[in-house]
Design a protein around this motif. Structure first.
Motif, PDB file in Angstrom:
ATOM      1  N   SER A   1       2.399   5.451   6.467  1.00 48.41           N
ATOM      2  CA  SER A   1       2.600   4.939   5.112  1.00 48.41           C
ATOM      3  C   SER A   1       4.085   4.813   4.810  1.00 48.41           C
ATOM      4  O   SER A   1       4.918   5.511   5.404  1.00 48.41           O
ATOM      5  CB  SER A   1       1.962   5.876   4.068  1.00 48.41           C
ATOM      6  OG  SER A   1       0.573   6.028   4.280  1.00 48.41           O
TER       7      SER A   1
ATOM      8  N   ASN B   1       0.822  -1.215   0.000  1.00 48.56           N
ATOM      9  CA  ASN B   1       0.000   0.000   0.000  1.00 48.56           C
ATOM     10  C   ASN B   1       0.857   1.266   0.000  1.00 48.56           C
ATOM     11  O   ASN B   1       0.415   2.314   0.477  1.00 48.56           O
ATOM     12  CB  ASN B   1      -0.916   0.000   1.224  1.00 48.56           C
ATOM     13  CG  ASN B   1      -1.895  -1.155   1.223  1.00 48.56           C
ATOM     14  OD1 ASN B   1      -2.907  -1.119   0.548  1.00 48.56           O
ATOM     15  ND2 ASN B   1      -1.580  -2.201   1.981  1.00 48.56           N
ATOM     16  N   ALA B   2       2.067   1.165  -0.532  1.00 44.36           N
ATOM     17  CA  ALA B   2       2.997   2.289  -0.496  1.00 44.36           C
ATOM     18  C   ALA B   2       2.526   3.443  -1.377  1.00 44.36           C
ATOM     19  O   ALA B   2       1.836   3.236  -2.389  1.00 44.36           O
ATOM     20  CB  ALA B   2       4.381   1.833  -0.935  1.00 44.36           C
ATOM     21  N   ASN B   3       2.906   4.664  -0.984  1.00 43.98           N
ATOM     22  CA  ASN B   3       2.665   5.858  -1.780  1.00 43.98           C
ATOM     23  C   ASN B   3       3.919   6.200  -2.580  1.00 43.98           C
ATOM     24  O   ASN B   3       5.037   5.828  -2.206  1.00 43.98           O
ATOM     25  CB  ASN B   3       2.287   7.038  -0.894  1.00 43.98           C
ATOM     26  CG  ASN B   3       0.975   6.821  -0.183  1.00 43.98           C
ATOM     27  OD1 ASN B   3       0.027   6.306  -0.765  1.00 43.98           O
ATOM     28  ND2 ASN B   3       0.907   7.189   1.090  1.00 43.98           N
ATOM     29  N   THR B   4       3.735   6.907  -3.667  1.00 44.91           N
ATOM     30  CA  THR B   4       4.847   7.271  -4.548  1.00 44.91           C
ATOM     31  C   THR B   4       5.363   8.661  -4.204  1.00 44.91           C
ATOM     32  O   THR B   4       4.585   9.585  -3.945  1.00 44.91           O
ATOM     33  CB  THR B   4       4.407   7.238  -6.019  1.00 44.91           C
ATOM     34  OG1 THR B   4       3.940   5.928  -6.337  1.00 44.91           O
ATOM     35  CG2 THR B   4       5.572   7.561  -6.937  1.00 44.91           C
ATOM     36  N   ALA B   5       6.677   8.802  -4.206  1.00 44.46           N
ATOM     37  CA  ALA B   5       7.307  10.101  -3.986  1.00 44.46           C
ATOM     38  C   ALA B   5       8.228  10.414  -5.160  1.00 44.46           C
ATOM     39  O   ALA B   5       8.608   9.520  -5.917  1.00 44.46           O
ATOM     40  CB  ALA B   5       8.098  10.100  -2.678  1.00 44.46           C
TER      41      ALA B   5
ATOM     42  N   ASN C   1      -4.387   5.220   7.912  1.00 45.37           N
ATOM     43  CA  ASN C   1      -4.730   6.438   7.175  1.00 45.37           C
ATOM     44  C   ASN C   1      -3.575   7.433   7.177  1.00 45.37           C
ATOM     45  O   ASN C   1      -3.505   8.314   6.305  1.00 45.37           O
ATOM     46  CB  ASN C   1      -5.967   7.100   7.785  1.00 45.37           C
ATOM     47  CG  ASN C   1      -7.218   6.267   7.603  1.00 45.37           C
ATOM     48  OD1 ASN C   1      -7.403   5.625   6.576  1.00 45.37           O
ATOM     49  ND2 ASN C   1      -8.072   6.257   8.615  1.00 45.37           N
TER      50      ASN C   1
ATOM     51  N   VAL D   1       9.069  14.097   1.011  1.00 45.35           N
ATOM     52  CA  VAL D   1       7.725  13.959   1.579  1.00 45.35           C
ATOM     53  C   VAL D   1       7.515  15.132   2.533  1.00 45.35           C
ATOM     54  O   VAL D   1       8.024  15.152   3.648  1.00 45.35           O
ATOM     55  CB  VAL D   1       7.559  12.624   2.324  1.00 45.35           C
ATOM     56  CG1 VAL D   1       6.141  12.496   2.870  1.00 45.35           C
ATOM     57  CG2 VAL D   1       7.888  11.449   1.414  1.00 45.35           C
TER      58      VAL D   1
ATOM     59  N   GLU E   1       9.667   7.017  -7.065  1.00 46.17           N
ATOM     60  CA  GLU E   1       9.259   6.388  -8.323  1.00 46.17           C
ATOM     61  C   GLU E   1      10.438   5.883  -9.150  1.00 46.17           C
ATOM     62  O   GLU E   1      10.276   4.984  -9.984  1.00 46.17           O
ATOM     63  CB  GLU E   1       8.430   7.374  -9.155  1.00 46.17           C
ATOM     64  CG  GLU E   1       9.158   8.649  -9.538  1.00 46.17           C
ATOM     65  CD  GLU E   1       8.285   9.624 -10.292  1.00 46.17           C
ATOM     66  OE1 GLU E   1       8.835  10.595 -10.841  1.00 46.17           O
ATOM     67  OE2 GLU E   1       7.060   9.430 -10.328  1.00 46.17           O
TER      68      GLU E   1
ATOM     69  N   TYR F   1       6.598   5.593   1.872  1.00 52.62           N
ATOM     70  CA  TYR F   1       6.729   6.357   0.638  1.00 52.62           C
ATOM     71  C   TYR F   1       7.945   5.837  -0.121  1.00 52.62           C
ATOM     72  O   TYR F   1       9.049   5.772   0.422  1.00 52.62           O
ATOM     73  CB  TYR F   1       6.890   7.850   0.926  1.00 52.62           C
ATOM     74  CG  TYR F   1       5.580   8.530   1.274  1.00 52.62           C
ATOM     75  CD1 TYR F   1       4.867   9.247   0.312  1.00 52.62           C
ATOM     76  CD2 TYR F   1       5.048   8.436   2.550  1.00 52.62           C
ATOM     77  CE1 TYR F   1       3.662   9.863   0.625  1.00 52.62           C
ATOM     78  CE2 TYR F   1       3.844   9.046   2.875  1.00 52.62           C
ATOM     79  CZ  TYR F   1       3.161   9.760   1.907  1.00 52.62           C
ATOM     80  OH  TYR F   1       1.964  10.366   2.215  1.00 52.62           O
TER      81      TYR F   1
END
Length: 339
Positions: free
Chosen positions: A285, A47-51, A282, A58, A290, A287
């Motif tokens: 996370s 469930n990682a977010n892209t930085a 929520n 971030v 990319e 990050y």
């Protein structure tokens, strides 16, 4: 080195002759013995977010104070002149770089060409993932001092005891940046009632119920016993556990995730025993950059270093980020079973 003199294998000259003319029956798989699984690390990566690039890759604007003032008024609807009330600042996190160099020797390739049972280069490439996961999982449960590695949960979920400044915000200056930290003392056994108290404490501190909890296997097992002791098996009239579907599955007992007030509690082998983290997905996370999402540079010749061979690097650029620490809680000093 063959094992002689046990089972059907002889010893002495007969054994020496056999080993000279007989192939070994290899299992063509490499069975890895040294790594553990980390449910939390797997969930964070899934469930990682892209930085991307830039300073403080971030950067999260956070509000830590009221920006306006509410006023009571009467029939005339009058109010005092509003004043400027700054309440926003940035939480800033830098990405961390992990490199896993992979070597391929020239003569190794020549020797193994068309004659390998297990290509060593494939084993090394497979090991890069396992090694990276092990190092990252260790960091997220332990690191607060190495600025080149992930700042782990002891710093991300903290009240200033382990890490005063987190995300470039001082927790003593800005108490809203503190997590709830419990140290009950006396090593109490984790029970449903006790965990429920910590869930409620997290809600009181951060106005949100945690999404899930993480404990070590021994701590989880002791908590599970509080559930199992209350289990009851019911048999319908005319049926039994030795007939029908019940015969195949047997009585269902215990759970993989222990639910307390709707919050599942999972076990993770990397989590220190006696410690419980109540986390909110929520805001917590991983990050990942990319351009550094476990990418492989490819192999490059080592000839400029006067060696026949190749070197490649697996690159991971990421950071664990908690953008609202007050929604998470850490509990230490709980009892646990020695497994």
């Amino acid at each position: 080195m063959p094992v002689l003199g046990t089972g059907i294998m002889p010893t002495g000259q007969v054994a020496a002759e056999l080993t000279s003319v007989t192939r070994r029956a290899y299992i063509e798989k490499l069975i890895v013995q040294i790594y553990q699984s980390s449910p939390l690390m797997a969930a964070l990566i899934a469930n990682a977010n892209t930085a991307t690039g830039g300073f403080s890759s971030v950067t999260v604007p956070v509000q830590g104070a009221s920006m306006v003032t509410a006023q009571w008024s009467g029939y005339d609807g009058s109010f005092a002149q509003p004043a400027s009330q700054p309440g926003v600042q940035n939480a800033e996190f830098n990405m961390k770089l992990m490199t896993v160099p992979v070597q391929l020797l020239g003569m190794e390739s020549i020797v193994q060409m068309d004659h390998s049972i297990l290509p060593l280069i494939e084993a090394r490439m497979n090991d890069t993932t396992n090694t990276a996961m092990d190092v990252m999982s260790t960091a997220i449960y332990g690191n607060t001092t190495n600025a080149q590695a992930f700042i782990g949960l002891p710093g991300a979920v903290d009240d200033g005891t382990n890490l005063v400044t987190y995300g470039n915000i001082n927790r003593n200056t800005y108490p809203f940046w503190k997590s709830k930290v419990y140290a009950p003392g006396g090593t109490p056994s984790p029970t449903r009632a006790l965990v429920l108290q910590y869930v409620a404490g997290t809600f009181k501190n951060g106005s949100e119920v945690p999404t899930f909890g993480i404990v070590g296997p021994g701590t989880w097992t002791l908590l599970a016993q509080d559930f199992v002791s209350s289990e009851r098996y019911e048999i319908n009239p005319g049926s039994s556990f030795d007939q029908g579907a019940a015969k195949e599955d047997g009585p269902r007992s215990a759970f993989r995730a222990l639910m307390v007030a709707g919050m599942p509690v999972f076990m993770d082998q990397y989590c220190p025993e006696g410690t419980m983290y109540l986390l909110n997905s929520n805001y917590l996370s991983l990050y990942i950059h990319e351009q550094g999402s476990f990418n492989f540079t490819g192999f490059y010749s080592a000839v400029p270093n006067f060696q026949l061979g190749y070197v490649g690097v697996v690159v991971a650029i990421a950071e664990l980020v908690n953008t609202k620490p007050k929604t998470c809680t850490r509990v230490s000093g709980l009892g646990f079973l020695t497994l």
